[in-house]
Design an enzyme around this catalytic site. Structure first.
Site, mmCIF file in Angstrom:
data_model
loop_
_atom_site.group_PDB
_atom_site.id
_atom_site.type_symbol
_atom_site.label_atom_id
_atom_site.label_comp_id
_atom_site.label_asym_id
_atom_site.label_seq_id
_atom_site.Cartn_x
_atom_site.Cartn_y
_atom_site.Cartn_z
ATOM 1 N N GLU A 83 0.800 -1.049 0.019
ATOM 2 C CA GLU A 83 -0.072 -0.014 0.191
ATOM 3 C C GLU A 83 0.875 1.154 0.071
ATOM 4 O O GLU A 83 1.709 1.507 0.636
ATOM 5 C CB GLU A 83 -1.011 -0.218 1.354
ATOM 6 C CG GLU A 83 -1.581 1.271 1.429
ATOM 7 C CD GLU A 83 -2.454 1.923 0.288
ATOM 8 O OE1 GLU A 83 -3.344 1.097 -0.138
ATOM 9 O OE2 GLU A 83 -2.016 2.880 -0.113
ATOM 10 N N THR A 131 -10.521 5.461 -2.262
ATOM 11 C CA THR A 131 -12.048 5.681 -2.355
ATOM 12 C C THR A 131 -12.817 4.862 -1.064
ATOM 13 O O THR A 131 -14.026 5.428 -0.876
ATOM 14 C CB THR A 131 -12.398 5.006 -3.708
ATOM 15 O OG1 THR A 131 -11.736 5.561 -4.765
ATOM 16 C CG2 THR A 131 -13.918 5.314 -4.002
ATOM 17 N N THR A 132 -12.242 4.107 -0.558
ATOM 18 C CA THR A 132 -12.834 3.364 0.404
ATOM 19 C C THR A 132 -13.544 4.363 1.688
ATOM 20 O O THR A 132 -14.089 4.060 2.583
ATOM 21 C CB THR A 132 -11.985 2.029 0.928
ATOM 22 O OG1 THR A 132 -11.844 1.257 -0.193
ATOM 23 C CG2 THR A 132 -12.398 1.515 2.334
ATOM 24 N N SER A 175 -20.627 6.733 -0.270
ATOM 25 C CA SER A 175 -21.904 6.596 0.183
ATOM 26 C C SER A 175 -22.316 5.644 1.415
ATOM 27 O O SER A 175 -23.124 5.752 2.261
ATOM 28 C CB SER A 175 -23.107 6.455 -0.740
ATOM 29 O OG SER A 175 -22.979 7.615 -1.637
ATOM 30 N N HIS A 220 -25.365 -1.915 -1.729
ATOM 31 C CA HIS A 220 -26.688 -1.817 -2.532
ATOM 32 C C HIS A 220 -27.443 -3.307 -2.842
ATOM 33 O O HIS A 220 -26.756 -4.467 -2.643
ATOM 34 C CB HIS A 220 -26.365 -1.177 -3.934
ATOM 35 C CG HIS A 220 -25.630 -0.056 -3.954
ATOM 36 N ND1 HIS A 220 -26.525 0.993 -4.073
ATOM 37 C CD2 HIS A 220 -24.189 0.277 -4.032
ATOM 38 C CE1 HIS A 220 -25.696 2.111 -3.973
ATOM 39 N NE2 HIS A 220 -24.478 1.907 -4.061
ATOM 40 N N LYS A 225 -25.768 6.738 -9.739
ATOM 41 C CA LYS A 225 -27.247 6.564 -8.832
ATOM 42 C C LYS A 225 -27.723 7.721 -8.347
ATOM 43 O O LYS A 225 -28.813 7.478 -7.503
ATOM 44 C CB LYS A 225 -26.744 5.616 -7.846
ATOM 45 C CG LYS A 225 -26.196 4.194 -8.244
ATOM 46 C CD LYS A 225 -25.871 3.159 -7.300
ATOM 47 C CE LYS A 225 -25.641 1.881 -7.857
ATOM 48 N NZ LYS A 225 -24.093 1.729 -8.261
ATOM 49 N N ARG A 278 -14.755 8.175 -7.885
ATOM 50 C CA ARG A 278 -14.844 6.668 -8.511
ATOM 51 C C ARG A 278 -13.921 6.369 -9.393
ATOM 52 O O ARG A 278 -13.682 7.215 -10.349
ATOM 53 C CB ARG A 278 -16.368 6.745 -9.032
ATOM 54 C CG ARG A 278 -17.481 7.276 -8.135
ATOM 55 C CD ARG A 278 -18.878 7.201 -9.141
ATOM 56 N NE ARG A 278 -19.861 8.123 -8.248
ATOM 57 C CZ ARG A 278 -20.098 9.500 -8.077
ATOM 58 N NH1 ARG A 278 -19.154 10.168 -8.580
ATOM 59 N NH2 ARG A 278 -20.983 10.011 -7.428
HETATM 60 C C1 LIG Z 1 -18.788 9.210 -4.490
HETATM 61 C C2 LIG Z 1 -18.742 7.620 -4.414
HETATM 62 C C3 LIG Z 1 -19.840 7.110 -3.839
HETATM 63 C C4 LIG Z 1 -19.882 5.537 -3.679
HETATM 64 N N1 LIG Z 1 -20.709 5.043 -3.037
HETATM 65 C C5 LIG Z 1 -20.633 3.600 -2.784
HETATM 66 C C6 LIG Z 1 -21.768 2.701 -2.134
HETATM 67 O O1 LIG Z 1 -22.486 3.448 -1.626
HETATM 68 N N2 LIG Z 1 -21.750 1.587 -2.136
HETATM 69 C C7 LIG Z 1 -20.599 0.849 -2.787
HETATM 70 O O2 LIG Z 1 -20.553 -0.359 -2.845
HETATM 71 N N3 LIG Z 1 -19.604 1.429 -3.415
HETATM 72 C C8 LIG Z 1 -19.539 2.992 -3.574
HETATM 73 N N4 LIG Z 1 -18.721 3.635 -4.245
HETATM 74 C C9 LIG Z 1 -17.545 2.796 -4.692
HETATM 75 C C10 LIG Z 1 -16.634 2.108 -3.579
HETATM 76 O O3 LIG Z 1 -16.329 3.119 -2.809
HETATM 77 C C11 LIG Z 1 -15.408 1.546 -4.429
HETATM 78 O O4 LIG Z 1 -15.667 0.729 -5.215
HETATM 79 C C12 LIG Z 1 -14.549 0.863 -3.424
HETATM 80 O O5 LIG Z 1 -14.320 1.762 -2.184
HETATM 81 C C13 LIG Z 1 -13.331 0.793 -4.003
HETATM 82 O O6 LIG Z 1 -12.424 -0.115 -3.227
HETATM 83 P P1 LIG Z 1 -10.869 -0.358 -3.684
HETATM 84 O O7 LIG Z 1 -10.272 -1.071 -2.712
HETATM 85 O O8 LIG Z 1 -11.052 -0.872 -5.243
HETATM 86 O O9 LIG Z 1 -10.354 1.081 -3.844
HETATM 87 P P2 LIG Z 1 -9.480 2.198 -2.967
HETATM 88 O O10 LIG Z 1 -10.309 2.246 -1.652
HETATM 89 O O11 LIG Z 1 -9.335 3.328 -3.729
HETATM 90 O O12 LIG Z 1 -7.983 1.410 -2.695
HETATM 91 C C14 LIG Z 1 -7.160 1.226 -3.634
HETATM 92 C C15 LIG Z 1 -5.772 1.510 -2.837
HETATM 93 O O13 LIG Z 1 -4.685 1.204 -3.771
HETATM 94 C C16 LIG Z 1 -3.782 2.031 -3.179
HETATM 95 N N5 LIG Z 1 -2.797 2.039 -4.558
HETATM 96 C C17 LIG Z 1 -2.868 2.831 -5.761
HETATM 97 N N6 LIG Z 1 -1.880 2.713 -6.534
HETATM 98 C C18 LIG Z 1 -1.024 2.126 -5.807
HETATM 99 C C19 LIG Z 1 0.319 1.567 -5.927
HETATM 100 N N7 LIG Z 1 0.976 1.880 -7.303
HETATM 101 N N8 LIG Z 1 1.296 0.974 -5.027
HETATM 102 C C20 LIG Z 1 0.531 0.687 -3.987
HETATM 103 N N9 LIG Z 1 -0.717 1.112 -3.581
HETATM 104 C C21 LIG Z 1 -1.395 1.698 -4.507
HETATM 105 C C22 LIG Z 1 -4.128 3.312 -2.832
HETATM 106 O O14 LIG Z 1 -3.405 4.109 -2.023
HETATM 107 C C23 LIG Z 1 -5.429 2.727 -2.260
HETATM 108 O O15 LIG Z 1 -5.512 2.593 -0.989
HETATM 109 C C24 LIG Z 1 -18.633 4.886 -4.259
HETATM 110 C C25 LIG Z 1 -17.640 5.661 -4.614
HETATM 111 C C26 LIG Z 1 -17.461 7.082 -4.674
HETATM 112 C C27 LIG Z 1 -16.313 7.746 -5.208
#
Ligand SMILES: Cc1cc2nc3c(=O)[nH]c(=O)nc-3n(C[C@H](O)[C@H](O)[C@H](O)COP(=O)(O)OP(=O)(O)OC[C@H]3O[C@@H](n4cnc5c(N)ncnc54)[C@H](O)[C@@H]3O)c2cc1C
Length: 317
Positions: free
Chosen positions: A31, A40-41, A45, A49, A249, A310
Site C-alpha cells: 500500500e 475511495t474506501t 456513500s 446496494h 445513482k 469513483r
Molecule cells: C462518491 C462515491 C460514492 C460511492 N458509493 C458507494 C456505495 O454507496 N456503495 C458501494 O458499494 N460503493 C460505493 N462507491 C464505490 C466504492 O467506494 C469503491 O468501489 C471501493 O471503495 C473501491 O475500493 P478499492 O479497494 O478498489 O479502491 P481504494 O479504496 O481506492 O483502494 C485502492 C488502494 O490502492 C492504493 N494504490 C494505488 N496505486 C498504488 C500503487 N501503485 N502501489 C501501492 N498502492 C497503490 C491506494 O493508495 C488505495 O489505498 C462509491 C464511490 C464514490 C467515489
C-alpha cells in the site's frame, strides 16, 4: 517468494487478503499510503446496494446480490457496523415511473429479495419527510448501510494476524514477469510473487500499464457530500435515492451507521485520481437535488464536507 502479492489496501485489497489469509499461503499486501483505507474506501456513500442496478446476467449483478446477502454475517464476524434499513428509489415523473419499472424488472431477474413498487402515498407513509411531488417509489428491503473503512481496517487486521504481511508507504512502481513468477518494484524494496493482484482502485490502470496496454481508460468521477450532525440523523430511516441516470445513482439522503445523515454525491469528471476537492458548485448541485427528495433537509446542520473519486472506466462495470 510470496504466493500472492496484492497491490492496494482499500476494501478490495483487504477483503482479498482476509480471504487468502485463511489458507496456507504467503500473502503480501503493498500500500502506497501510510495507512489502509486511504483511497475511495474512505469517501463514499457507505451503502450495501440491493442489486437492482446492474444489467441482468452480468457478473456484477450476480456478485452484488450474493455480496449483499453475505455482508451482514461478515460484519458480525468482524464487529463492523452494519444496518439493514432498506432503500427507496423515488420517482417524480412518468419518465421516472418507467425507469422504476425497468430497475424493478432488473432486480427481479437478478434475484433481489422483497422488491416492491409503491405509490407516492405509500412511500410517504414509510418516510414522512419525503416530498409531496413523489409519485412512485421502488422499495428494496435488503439494502443496508455500513462502515466501509471499518470493514477494510478489520479485514486488514485479521489478515495480518493470520500471517499476511502488510507493507505501508510502499508504492508499486514496476512489474516484470519471469515465467511463473513476477518481480514487484516499490519505492522501498523489491519483492517476488507467483501471483500479483491489482487492487489499486482508481489507479488500477496505471498499475495495469506496468505489464500491458490496457483495453480501457479510467475516467475518474468525483462525488461531494454533506455529513450532517446527529440531530438530523433520524430525518429519514431508509436510504433515499433518486432514479439512476447515465451519471450514476444520483443524490441520496440516508442515515449513517453512526447516527448522522449523509447527503450526496454529485458526479463530476476530474483529471486526477487524487483530486478530492470540494467545490461550492458541487455542494450547490447536491443541495438542490437533496431538497427535491427531502425538502426539510437542513444543510446548516452540516459538520463536514468531503469528496471521493469513483473508478469509472470506458468499459461498463
Ligand atoms: C462518491 C462515491 C460514492 C460511492 N458509493 C458507494 C456505495 O454507496 N456503495 C458501494 O458499494 N460503493 C460505493 N462507491 C464505490 C466504492 O467506494 C469503491 O468501489 C471501493 O471503495 C473501491 O475500493 P478499492 O479497494 O478498489 O479502491 P481504494 O479504496 O481506492 O483502494 C485502492 C488502494 O490502492 C492504493 N494504490 C494505488 N496505486 C498504488 C500503487 N501503485 N502501489 C501501492 N498502492 C497503490 C491506494 O493508495 C488505495 O489505498 C462509491 C464511490 C464514490 C467515489
Amino acid at each position: 517468494m510470496y504466493d500472492v502479492a496484492i497491490i492496494g489496501c482499500g476494501v478490495i485489497g483487504a477483503s482479498l487478503a482476509y480471504t487468502l489469509s485463511r489458507y496456507d499461503l504467503r500473502v503480501l499486501v503493498l500500500e502506497r499510503e501510510n495507512d489502509v483505507a486511504m483511497g475511495t474506501t474512505k469517501a463514499n456513500s457507505a451503502i450495501v446496494h440491493a442489486g437492482y442496478d446492474p444489467e441482468p446476467g452480468t457478473l456484477m449483478a450476480k456478485l452484488n446480490v450474493q455480496g449483499s446477502a453475505m455482508m451482514e454475517q461478515l460484519c458480525a464476524d468482524l464487529s463492523v457496523e452494519y444496518k439493514r434499513i432498506g432503500s427507496l428509489v423515488l420517482g417524480f415523473s412518468e419518465e421516472d415511473r418507467k425507469t422504476l419499472g425497468r430497475i424493478y424488472e432488473n432486480g427481479v431477474q437478478n434475484g433481489v429479495p422483497g422488491l416492491e413498487m409503491l405509490t407516492g402515498e405509500q412511500a410517504r407513509g414509510m418516510e414522512p419527510a419525503l416530498s409531496a411531488d413523489v409519485i412512485a417509489a421502488l422499495y428494496a428491503p435488503s439494502a443496508a448501510v455500513i462502515d466501509p473503512w471499518g470493514l477494510c481496517i478489520a479485514e486488514a487486521e485479521v489478515a495480518v494476524r493470520n500471517g499476511a504481511e502488510l507493507r505501508l508507504r510502499s508504492e508499486v512502481t514496476g512489474l516484470a514477469e519471469h515465467g511463473d513468477f513476477c518481480t514487484i518494484s516499490t519505492t522501498t524494496a523489491t519483492y517476488e510473487a507467483r501471483y500479483v493482484v491489482n487492487c489499486a482502485g482508481v489507479d488500477a490502470e496505471t498499475v495495469y500499464r506496468m505489464t500491458a496496454e490496457p483495453k480501457f481508460k479510467t475516467l475518474p468521477s468525483r462525488g461531494a457530500y454533506y455529513l450532517l450532525d446527529k440531530s438530523s440523523g433520524d430525518l429519514v430511516s431508509h436510504v433515499v435515492f433518486q432514479c439512476p441516470s447515465a451519471a450514476g445513482k444520483g443524490v441520496l439522503v440516508a442515515p449513517t451507521v453512526h447516527g448522522n445523515l449523509i447527503v450526496g454525491p454529485n458526479a463530476e469528471e476530474v483529471r486526477s485520481s487524487t483530486d478530492r476537492a470540494v467545490t461550492a458548485a458541487a455542494l450547490d448541485a447536491v443541495a438542490t437535488a437533496a431538497k427535491k427528495s427531502v425538502p426539510g433537509v437542513d444543510l446548516r446542520q452540516s459538520i463536514r464536507n468531503f469528496a471521493g473519486v469513483r473508478a469509472n472506466t470506458t468499459l461498463s462495470d
